[in-house]
Design an enzyme around this catalytic site. Sequence first.
Site, PDB file in Angstrom:
ATOM      1  N   LYS A  67      69.907  16.392 108.384  1.00  0.00           N
ATOM      2  CA  LYS A  67      68.902  15.387 108.158  1.00  0.00           C
ATOM      3  C   LYS A  67      69.331  14.374 107.397  1.00  0.00           C
ATOM      4  O   LYS A  67      70.589  14.401 106.431  1.00  0.00           O
ATOM      5  CB  LYS A  67      67.939  16.176 107.510  1.00  0.00           C
ATOM      6  CG  LYS A  67      67.206  17.253 108.704  1.00  0.00           C
ATOM      7  CD  LYS A  67      66.073  17.805 107.980  1.00  0.00           C
ATOM      8  CE  LYS A  67      65.332  18.750 108.929  1.00  0.00           C
ATOM      9  NZ  LYS A  67      63.985  19.337 108.504  1.00  0.00           N
TER      10      LYS A  67
ATOM     11  N   TYR B 152      59.626  16.578 117.040  1.00  0.00           N
ATOM     12  CA  TYR B 152      58.633  17.049 116.376  1.00  0.00           C
ATOM     13  C   TYR B 152      57.324  17.124 117.045  1.00  0.00           C
ATOM     14  O   TYR B 152      56.400  17.333 116.353  1.00  0.00           O
ATOM     15  CB  TYR B 152      58.581  16.750 115.095  1.00  0.00           C
ATOM     16  CG  TYR B 152      59.668  16.934 114.058  1.00  0.00           C
ATOM     17  CD1 TYR B 152      60.062  18.564 113.945  1.00  0.00           C
ATOM     18  CD2 TYR B 152      60.329  16.133 113.268  1.00  0.00           C
ATOM     19  CE1 TYR B 152      60.955  18.846 113.104  1.00  0.00           C
ATOM     20  CE2 TYR B 152      61.295  16.515 112.482  1.00  0.00           C
ATOM     21  CZ  TYR B 152      61.740  17.813 112.617  1.00  0.00           C
ATOM     22  OH  TYR B 152      62.904  18.238 111.768  1.00  0.00           O
TER      23      TYR B 152
ATOM     24  N   PHE C 148      51.517  17.323 107.096  1.00  0.00           N
ATOM     25  CA  PHE C 148      52.813  16.822 106.687  1.00  0.00           C
ATOM     26  C   PHE C 148      53.536  15.970 107.335  1.00  0.00           C
ATOM     27  O   PHE C 148      54.344  15.265 106.972  1.00  0.00           O
ATOM     28  CB  PHE C 148      53.601  18.221 106.171  1.00  0.00           C
ATOM     29  CG  PHE C 148      54.004  18.906 107.311  1.00  0.00           C
ATOM     30  CD1 PHE C 148      55.049  18.595 108.196  1.00  0.00           C
ATOM     31  CD2 PHE C 148      53.223  19.941 107.607  1.00  0.00           C
ATOM     32  CE1 PHE C 148      55.441  19.551 109.147  1.00  0.00           C
ATOM     33  CE2 PHE C 148      53.516  20.942 108.638  1.00  0.00           C
ATOM     34  CZ  PHE C 148      54.664  20.607 109.500  1.00  0.00           C
TER      35      PHE C 148
ATOM     36  N   ARG D  23      69.909  29.658 112.894  1.00  0.00           N
ATOM     37  CA  ARG D  23      68.516  29.823 112.389  1.00  0.00           C
ATOM     38  C   ARG D  23      68.886  30.510 110.940  1.00  0.00           C
ATOM     39  O   ARG D  23      68.134  30.420 109.990  1.00  0.00           O
ATOM     40  CB  ARG D  23      67.583  30.242 113.142  1.00  0.00           C
ATOM     41  CG  ARG D  23      67.219  29.537 114.146  1.00  0.00           C
ATOM     42  CD  ARG D  23      66.431  28.332 113.884  1.00  0.00           C
ATOM     43  NE  ARG D  23      65.144  28.578 113.233  1.00  0.00           N
ATOM     44  CZ  ARG D  23      64.146  27.668 113.097  1.00  0.00           C
ATOM     45  NH1 ARG D  23      64.242  26.466 113.093  1.00  0.00           N
ATOM     46  NH2 ARG D  23      63.022  28.146 112.444  1.00  0.00           N
TER      47      ARG D  23
ATOM     48  N   THR E  14      62.494  27.799 105.742  1.00  0.00           N
ATOM     49  CA  THR E  14      62.186  26.112 105.718  1.00  0.00           C
ATOM     50  C   THR E  14      62.087  25.524 104.404  1.00  0.00           C
ATOM     51  O   THR E  14      62.493  24.247 104.304  1.00  0.00           O
ATOM     52  CB  THR E  14      60.836  25.965 106.371  1.00  0.00           C
ATOM     53  OG1 THR E  14      60.951  26.487 107.760  1.00  0.00           O
ATOM     54  CG2 THR E  14      60.544  24.730 106.570  1.00  0.00           C
TER      55      THR E  14
ATOM     56  N   ARG F  70      70.355  26.033 103.167  1.00  0.00           N
ATOM     57  CA  ARG F  70      69.143  25.372 102.543  1.00  0.00           C
ATOM     58  C   ARG F  70      69.127  26.126 101.346  1.00  0.00           C
ATOM     59  O   ARG F  70      68.879  25.342 100.375  1.00  0.00           O
ATOM     60  CB  ARG F  70      67.722  25.834 103.291  1.00  0.00           C
ATOM     61  CG  ARG F  70      67.768  24.588 104.520  1.00  0.00           C
ATOM     62  CD  ARG F  70      66.645  25.368 105.402  1.00  0.00           C
ATOM     63  NE  ARG F  70      66.391  24.299 106.742  1.00  0.00           N
ATOM     64  CZ  ARG F  70      65.478  24.535 107.617  1.00  0.00           C
ATOM     65  NH1 ARG F  70      64.899  25.712 107.791  1.00  0.00           N
ATOM     66  NH2 ARG F  70      65.222  23.909 108.301  1.00  0.00           N
TER      67      ARG F  70
ATOM     68  N   ASN G 149      65.268  19.514 103.433  1.00  0.00           N
ATOM     69  CA  ASN G 149      65.751  20.931 103.671  1.00  0.00           C
ATOM     70  C   ASN G 149      67.241  20.698 104.336  1.00  0.00           C
ATOM     71  O   ASN G 149      67.741  21.617 104.954  1.00  0.00           O
ATOM     72  CB  ASN G 149      64.915  21.799 104.217  1.00  0.00           C
ATOM     73  CG  ASN G 149      64.454  21.388 105.442  1.00  0.00           C
ATOM     74  OD1 ASN G 149      64.863  20.333 106.040  1.00  0.00           O
ATOM     75  ND2 ASN G 149      63.378  22.140 106.036  1.00  0.00           N
TER      76      ASN G 149
ATOM     77  N   HIS H 280      68.199  20.877 110.519  1.00  0.00           N
ATOM     78  CA  HIS H 280      67.320  21.322 111.426  1.00  0.00           C
ATOM     79  C   HIS H 280      67.997  21.941 112.433  1.00  0.00           C
ATOM     80  O   HIS H 280      69.205  21.839 112.614  1.00  0.00           O
ATOM     81  CB  HIS H 280      66.590  19.993 112.291  1.00  0.00           C
ATOM     82  CG  HIS H 280      65.952  20.406 113.628  1.00  0.00           C
ATOM     83  ND1 HIS H 280      64.895  21.014 113.620  1.00  0.00           N
ATOM     84  CD2 HIS H 280      66.451  20.651 114.731  1.00  0.00           C
ATOM     85  CE1 HIS H 280      64.342  21.314 114.945  1.00  0.00           C
ATOM     86  NE2 HIS H 280      65.418  21.191 115.649  1.00  0.00           N
TER      87      HIS H 280
ATOM     88  N   GLU I 106      65.332  19.749 122.896  1.00  0.00           N
ATOM     89  CA  GLU I 106      65.912  18.877 121.909  1.00  0.00           C
ATOM     90  C   GLU I 106      66.979  18.232 122.305  1.00  0.00           C
ATOM     91  O   GLU I 106      67.405  17.358 121.788  1.00  0.00           O
ATOM     92  CB  GLU I 106      66.105  19.603 120.440  1.00  0.00           C
ATOM     93  CG  GLU I 106      64.518  20.135 120.170  1.00  0.00           C
ATOM     94  CD  GLU I 106      64.558  20.989 118.956  1.00  0.00           C
ATOM     95  OE1 GLU I 106      65.748  21.242 118.548  1.00  0.00           O
ATOM     96  OE2 GLU I 106      63.687  21.744 118.504  1.00  0.00           O
TER      97      GLU I 106
HETATM   98  N1  UDP Z   1      58.197  20.288 106.791  1.00  0.00           N
HETATM   99  C1  UDP Z   1      57.331  20.021 105.649  1.00  0.00           C
HETATM  100  N2  UDP Z   1      56.101  20.345 105.093  1.00  0.00           N
HETATM  101  C2  UDP Z   1      55.753  21.632 105.714  1.00  0.00           C
HETATM  102  C3  UDP Z   1      56.417  22.093 106.707  1.00  0.00           C
HETATM  103  C4  UDP Z   1      57.220  21.589 107.431  1.00  0.00           C
HETATM  104  O1  UDP Z   1      57.584  18.941 105.336  1.00  0.00           O
HETATM  105  O2  UDP Z   1      54.625  22.074 105.085  1.00  0.00           O
HETATM  106  C5  UDP Z   1      59.175  19.592 107.300  1.00  0.00           C
HETATM  107  C6  UDP Z   1      60.504  20.345 107.143  1.00  0.00           C
HETATM  108  O3  UDP Z   1      61.324  19.241 107.023  1.00  0.00           O
HETATM  109  C7  UDP Z   1      60.682  21.077 108.295  1.00  0.00           C
HETATM  110  C8  UDP Z   1      60.256  20.408 109.242  1.00  0.00           C
HETATM  111  O4  UDP Z   1      59.058  19.777 108.803  1.00  0.00           O
HETATM  112  O5  UDP Z   1      62.230  21.379 108.316  1.00  0.00           O
HETATM  113  C9  UDP Z   1      59.857  21.214 110.454  1.00  0.00           C
HETATM  114  O6  UDP Z   1      58.877  22.412 110.347  1.00  0.00           O
HETATM  115  P1  UDP Z   1      59.089  23.758 110.838  1.00  0.00           P
HETATM  116  O7  UDP Z   1      57.854  24.734 110.422  1.00  0.00           O
HETATM  117  O8  UDP Z   1      59.440  23.630 112.246  1.00  0.00           O
HETATM  118  O9  UDP Z   1      60.457  24.243 110.007  1.00  0.00           O
HETATM  119  P2  UDP Z   1      61.870  24.661 110.348  1.00  0.00           P
HETATM  120  O10 UDP Z   1      62.010  25.088 112.055  1.00  0.00           O
HETATM  121  O11 UDP Z   1      62.867  23.160 110.215  1.00  0.00           O
HETATM  122  O12 UDP Z   1      62.523  25.576 109.722  1.00  0.00           O
HETATM  123 MG    MG Z   2      60.824  24.348 113.655  1.00  0.00          MG
END
Ligand code: UDP
Ligand code: MG
Length: 141
Positions: A12, A52, A60, A88, A94, A105, A119, A122, A133
Site C-alpha cells: 500500500k 474494495y 471508513f 494472509r 488488519t 503489519r 497497514n 493487502h 482482484e
Molecule cells: N480499514 C479501515 N478501517 C476499518 C477497517 C478496515 O481503514 O475499520 C481498511 C484497512 O486498510 C484494511 C482495509 O480497509 O486493510 C480492508 O479491510 P478488511 O477488513 O478487508 O481488512 P484486510 O482484509 O485488509 O485485513
Molecule cells: Mg479484506
Amino acid sequence: MSQTEQVLVLVKPDGVARGLVGRVIGRAEARGYRLVRLALRQATPELLATHYAEHVSKPFYPALVEYMTSGPVVAVVLEGERVITAVRTMAGATDPVNAAPGTIRGDFGRDWGTGDIRNIMHASDSPESAAREIAIWFPEA
Ligand code: UDP
Ligand code: MG
C-alpha cells in the site's frame, strides 16, 4: 493433493513511501513463493470501488480511498500451494496495533493518529477474491 493458488498482494502507499517494498515481497520470495506479476500503479477511486466493493458503503471507506490514493502502490501476484493462507498469515491482523510480532503489519505498522488503518499491505482472502482482484489489477493477465 496439490492446491496451487495465486494471490494478489498490494504494498500500500505507506509501504511504498516508507521503502518497504523489497522487504514485503522478499519475505514471500524467501519462503519460496513464485513472483508471477509485479507493477507500480497509481490507484484511482474507480479502481478501488471495484477492488474494495465489499467496503464501499462502510463508514471508513472515504478514508480508505484517501489512503489508497495517497501515492503509488506495488501490485504483485504470487503463486504456490496454499499461498493465500500463507500470505494472509504473514500479513497479520488488519489493525497493526493488534498484529502479532513477526507478521508484516506487526513488524512494520503502527497507529499514526490519522484515524484510519494504515497497514502496509493487502492480500486476497480467498481463491474467489484472488481471481477477482488479479483481474482488476492485471486486466491483461
Ligand atoms: N480499514 C479501515 N478501517 C476499518 C477497517 C478496515 O481503514 O475499520 C481498511 C484497512 O486498510 C484494511 C482495509 O480497509 O486493510 C480492508 O479491510 P478488511 O477488513 O478487508 O481488512 P484486510 O482484509 O485488509 O485485513
Ligand atoms: Mg479484506
